[in-house]
Scaffold this active site. Structure first.
Site, PDB file in Angstrom:
ATOM      1  N   ASN A 149       0.792  -1.238   0.000  1.00  0.00           N
ATOM      2  CA  ASN A 149       0.000   0.000   0.000  1.00  0.00           C
ATOM      3  C   ASN A 149       0.824   1.288   0.000  1.00  0.00           C
ATOM      4  OD1 ASN A 149       0.723  -0.506   2.680  1.00  0.00           O
ATOM      5  ND2 ASN A 149      -1.006   0.684   3.434  1.00  0.00           N
ATOM      6  N   GLU A 247       5.026  -3.831  11.970  1.00  0.00           N
ATOM      7  CA  GLU A 247       3.994  -2.794  11.823  1.00  0.00           C
ATOM      8  C   GLU A 247       2.830  -3.445  11.100  1.00  0.00           C
ATOM      9  OE1 GLU A 247       3.698  -0.034  13.205  1.00  0.00           O
ATOM     10  OE2 GLU A 247       5.740   0.320  13.897  1.00  0.00           O
ATOM     11  N   CYS A 281      -2.905   1.769   6.676  1.00  0.00           N
ATOM     12  CA  CYS A 281      -2.974   1.221   8.039  1.00  0.00           C
ATOM     13  C   CYS A 281      -3.448   2.294   9.004  1.00  0.00           C
ATOM     14  CB  CYS A 281      -1.612   0.699   8.448  1.00  0.00           C
ATOM     15  SG  CYS A 281      -0.309   1.898   8.187  1.00  0.00           S
ATOM     16  N   GLU A 459       9.589   3.054  14.081  1.00  0.00           N
ATOM     17  CA  GLU A 459      10.271   3.329  12.824  1.00  0.00           C
ATOM     18  C   GLU A 459      10.376   4.840  12.650  1.00  0.00           C
ATOM     19  OE1 GLU A 459      10.015   0.438   9.671  1.00  0.00           O
ATOM     20  OE2 GLU A 459       7.892   0.248  10.158  1.00  0.00           O
TER      21      GLU A 459
END
Ligand code: NAD
Length: 479
Positions: A149, A247, A281, A459
């Site tokens: 994505n 993640e 997300c 991150e």
């Protein structure tokens, strides 16, 4: 023109090209044909990364800086072309594709700078005459496994810090977006990376990804993707006692209170829930709205949805591109059916759309009258589908927002300092937005979530150092 792209293993472009990549806006358009590696190629890539680690981890900082800076410059110079190619293979709009490409360039620029800011600590020992140094070193071979994505930004935010801190890489991108992965690797390769430092292994998750999970020579894995695959990464990593970072999904709440600025709330909801075709997300798929503003909010969101232009990602007028592929489209439609069966009212959209070319076009869907117990409130749909949950006041809104197995982002629209502050302190999410969409974050600050959304260090930004380095404590007695 059909592109033909091979894998990069130990500095050589290798592999039979055969796996086809289709444009979701026009399924007659074949973007390219790509190598699809087997387990042996994955093993070769891991061995090459292992062999390259000693020299790369001790390389001069200026060498690393130069590669990252050159990469950033080339991505920025080619932002329109790369952004267009990204939109063609993933289906996000041209503006979204170019925006994501610019972000990738900014990430490489940021980490180019970080190579020159490495620091440690030196403290006196409790023993007289002894000095103690604390330094950070690269972890070794890092496996990077990414979803479809954000085809260029997610690889960038993993590859850039991995290289900056002296690691070598085996990169396995998602099957649906090999062109963006290939492009970024090609740029890094030409920017002067020594052979074996960065290896690209395109192919199936169950083959290439699994070979990475099963290898004792992969010292760390950074994974972004679904919860199911994340759990496999975790189990295999524990087995090999390796570092890992996950993640995963989200079911992010956007709370709208009676005192919200309606225009701001509608912007946040429409952007957060539907832009990038809802395939983020960080998408706000649960809209939690208090009684006093509920009807005005729903009417205003519906009015905006009526006006949205849904179409070919490569058409500059398009605001919402197609769904990424047939499988995801079916998942979206299945959840729309589930929402109806559960008793939620479909207030807008949800139908397949015909456009000039055969593609996976879906009208954004808005449910009202839903509860937080319904599957559409609890499970990640990952499409342009959101549901409104009506609540009586702020306290109920906060409780509903936190009642989820996920914890990536959350948002609140309010003009009350008290509620905004309370929400920031009490929301069980890694990232909290006030009067902003839940999606859309900066590249120089930490990114990540809590609960079922994330595992391991954050991150991006300086926090990326935590995952991509390991700390050494050295003692010296000079006599
Ligand atoms: P996915 O889990 O299907 O695939 C992710 C990657 O894992 C792909 O490269 C895939 O090939 C690989 N993979 C699949 N099986 C594997 C195996 N057995 N071993 C090793 N690797 C394997 O996810 P997806 O459909 O590509 O992406 C969508 C998901 O990603 C959504 O759940 C979304 O929320 C999540 N996502 C999370 C974030 C975040 O930062 N939290 C960002 C973007 C996407």
């Amino acid at each position: 023109m059909t592109l033909h792209r091979k894998n990069l293993i130990d500095g050589e472009w290798l592999g039979e090209v055969g796996s086809r990549n289709i444009n979701p806006s026009n399924t007659n358009d074949v973007v390219g044909e790509y190598a699809s590696a087997g387990p042996e190629e994955a093993k070769q890539a891991i061995a090459a990364a292992k062999a390259a680690f000693p020299a790369w981890s001790r390389s001069g900082l200026l060498a690393r800086h130069a590669v990252l800076k050159k990469t950033s410059d080339e991505i920025m110079a080619r932002k329109d072309e790369i952004g267009r190619s990204l939109a063609r293979e993933e289906g996000k709009t041209l503006a979204e594709g170019v925006g994501e490409t610019i972000r990738a360039a900014q990430i490489f620029d940021f980490f180019a700078g970080e190579t020159l800011r490495l620091s440690g600590e030196m403290v006196p020992s409790v023993r007289p005459g002894v000095g103690v140094e604390m330094t950070r070193e690269g972890v070794g071979v890092v496996g990077i496994i990414t979803p479809w994505n954000f085809p260029i930004a997610i690889p960038a935010w993993k590859i850039a810090p991995a290289l900056a801190y002296g690691n070598t890489i085996v990169f396995k991108p998602a099957e649906l977006v090999p062109e963006s992965a290939w492009t970024i690797v090609d740029i890094l390769h030409r920017a002067g990376l020594p052979k074996g430092v960065l290896n690209l292994v395109m192919g199936k998750g169950s083959v290439v990804g699994q070979a990475m999970l099963d290898s004792p020579d992969v010292n760390a894995i950074s994974f972004t993707g679904s919860v199911g695959t994340g759990k496999r990464v975790a189990a295999a990593s524990v087995e090999h006692m390796r570092k890992f970072q996950l993640e995963m999904g989200g079911k992010n709440p956007l709370v709208v209170l009676d005192d919200a600025d309606l225009a701001v709330a509608v912007d946040c909801a429409v952007n957060g829930a539907y832009f990038s075709t809802g395939q983020r997300c960080t998408a706000s798929s649960r809209l939690i709205v208090t009684d006093g503003i509920h009807d005005r909010f729903v009417d205003a969101v519906k009015e905006r949805l009526h006006k949205l232009v849904i179409g070919d990602a490569l058409d500059a007028k398009t605001q919402i591109g197609p769904v990424v592929d047939q499988t995801q489209l079916k998942q979206d439609e299945d959840y729309i059916a589930i929402g109806r069966q559960e008793g939620a009212e479909l207030a807008f959209g949800g139908d397949r759309l015909e456009r000039g070319t055969p593609g996976f076009y879906l009208q954004p869907a808005l449910f009202v009258g839903s509860t937080n117990a319904m599957r559409i409130s609890r499970e990640e749909i990952f499409g342009p589908v959101a549901n409104v949950i009506r609540v009586k006041d702020y306290d109920e809104a906060l409780a509903v927002a936190n009642d989820t197995p996920f914890g990536l982002t959350s948002g609140i629209c309010t003009t009350s300092l008290k509620h905004a502050t309370h929400f920031k302190r009490n929301s069980e999410a890694g990232m909290v937005m006030v009067n902003l969409p839940t999606a859309g974050v900066d590249f120089h600050v930490p990114f990540g979530g809590r609960k079922g959304s994330s595992y391991g260090p954050r991150e991006q930004g300086r926090y990326a150092m935590e995952f991509y380095t390991t700390v050494k404590t050295a003692y010296t007695f000079a006599g």
